[in-house]
Design an enzyme around this catalytic site. Sequence first.
Site, PDB file in Angstrom:
ATOM      1  N   LYS A   1       4.247   0.427   3.661  1.00  0.00           N
ATOM      2  CA  LYS A   1       5.253   0.148   2.626  1.00  0.00           C
ATOM      3  C   LYS A   1       5.006  -1.244   2.081  1.00  0.00           C
ATOM      4  O   LYS A   1       4.558  -2.134   2.814  1.00  0.00           O
ATOM      5  CB  LYS A   1       6.663   0.199   3.231  1.00  0.00           C
ATOM      6  CG  LYS A   1       7.749   0.408   2.207  1.00  0.00           C
ATOM      7  CD  LYS A   1       7.797   1.856   1.816  1.00  0.00           C
ATOM      8  CE  LYS A   1       8.929   2.222   0.921  1.00  0.00           C
ATOM      9  NZ  LYS A   1       9.083   3.692   0.902  1.00  0.00           N
TER      10      LYS A   1
ATOM     11  N   ASN B   1      15.440   8.221 -10.762  1.00  0.00           N
ATOM     12  CA  ASN B   1      14.403   9.237 -10.660  1.00  0.00           C
ATOM     13  C   ASN B   1      14.755  10.375  -9.709  1.00  0.00           C
ATOM     14  O   ASN B   1      14.403  11.524  -9.940  1.00  0.00           O
ATOM     15  CB  ASN B   1      13.148   8.520 -10.156  1.00  0.00           C
ATOM     16  CG  ASN B   1      11.918   9.177 -10.661  1.00  0.00           C
ATOM     17  OD1 ASN B   1      11.990  10.053 -11.517  1.00  0.00           O
ATOM     18  ND2 ASN B   1      10.794   8.781 -10.122  1.00  0.00           N
TER      19      ASN B   1
HETATM   20  N1  GLU Z   1       8.248   5.858  -2.026  1.00  0.00           N
HETATM   21  C1  GLU Z   1       8.286   7.240  -1.677  1.00  0.00           C
HETATM   22  C2  GLU Z   1       8.847   7.446  -0.279  1.00  0.00           C
HETATM   23  O1  GLU Z   1       9.545   6.604   0.223  1.00  0.00           O
HETATM   24  C3  GLU Z   1       6.945   7.927  -1.903  1.00  0.00           C
HETATM   25  C4  GLU Z   1       5.795   7.347  -1.163  1.00  0.00           C
HETATM   26  C5  GLU Z   1       4.451   7.909  -1.595  1.00  0.00           C
HETATM   27  O2  GLU Z   1       4.402   8.749  -2.476  1.00  0.00           O
HETATM   28  O3  GLU Z   1       3.472   7.461  -1.012  1.00  0.00           O
HETATM   29  O4  GLU Z   1       8.708   8.481   0.329  1.00  0.00           O
END
Ligand code: GLU
Length: 459
Positions: free
Chosen positions: A116, A252
């Site tokens: 992340k 979104n």
């Molecule tokens: N940010 C999204 C999540 O928390 C997607 C992460 C991604 O597609 O790698 O699941």
Amino acid sequence: MASKYGEIVEESLNALLNDTSFLPNFSGDERKNAFTSLESILSTPNQIQKSFLRVPLENGKILRIPAFRVQHNNAVGPYKGGIRFHETVEEDEVINLATLMTLKNALHDVPFGGGKGGVVINPREFSEKELHTISKTYVQNFSDILGPDKDIPAPDVGTGEREMDWMMGEFKNIHPGRPYRGSFTGKSQMNGGSLGRREATGKGVYFTLRYMIHNFINENEGWFKENENRFAKTALNHTKRELTIGIQGFGNVGSVAALESYQCNYLNTKVVAVSDRNVTLYNGDGLDIEALVDFTSKHNGDLPTTKEALSQNGIKADIQDRADVLYLDTDVLILAALEDQIHEDNVDKVKARMIVEGANGPITLGADRKLSDEGVLVIPDILANAGGVIVSYFEWLQGRETQFYSEEEVSTMLFKKMKETMDEIFPQFFSDPFPLRQNCYIHTVMKLSDIMYRHGKLY
Ligand code: GLU
């Protein structure tokens, strides 16, 4: 102190210690040691990188903005997870969210580890040019640890296609001649993005609700009627009647989940409330979601906040305080905003008996325990909001193959993957006393442990 997800991993391992069908080759002290190793591996990240981005502003000032990339675990595959732009980003939160990505990917058999990123800014306070500089500088400062087979970022809170396009462009500049299409996912379609990626999280969120209430219960109706499990009773009570839904967050995820409900032919649902950072809009007869989506697309993502704006756009709704959505008497509440929205101080005011987590971590652990004790059925983030990363995986694959799937193919593959996970978990969940969150964690911790054992990591 263990992180939020570290704590849940610990609970899951405790629940598995006496189950000798799990890691059967370990017994006695060796078993205890293996469990301690697992706990320490899963509750700490492999790497935390922090960097200050040097950003010249249009007014001539220069800022140094803190930014992070946390790589939690890559036992299953390259690190994968979004980059968020938000003013509340801090190191511990990024670690928590990276941990959740490891667990989420393993749960759904997505061959990625967990990572992340975060940048401590309120993107609304920066011009497009400045955001472009921030995005490029992020890639420059972390370029050594990113890449299609190392660590693949994606959009998260405050970022989207535009930022991913800029970032991939910069990655390509920095590494000429190297493969780059799979370095970022959530890109625009023109730039190698997948059809259906933007809608994937919201569609998946609504699909988990639809699959549980419409498909799974209908197919096992006899068993459900006899079932004394408190969550089975809550779920059964939500079938065969119109369900009212409140949705916190109209970005979104929330707006797409709302549209899915509005257009759904399988489940009889009615979105009666939606909210964003300014307001809650309520209409007991059901809100006109298409009109609201149309409005937000023309107003920087914001819902209407005045009676005039509502009537000019032919939308019928009462205007309420932005937090009210959490406490309305709806059957289902979808949380699609930020973390820690339901906590110990407000959990008693929540009336919905089913809650779906579209955002990551919107319910604190304390509040979650209270809700479970009362038989409130929470479909947790790790299960409900995985649509984004699942379609990210399809995007990464399409980038490798340079072959692209239609939107329908993407939806079909997404629902198939989420259905497989739910079919694996629901029979046990509706038979034992543990909440769905814990069932999901036990499953994913088992998968990760087995892989790490096979990699020889538990000795
Ligand atoms: N940010 C999204 C999540 O928390 C997607 C992460 C991604 O597609 O790698 O699941």
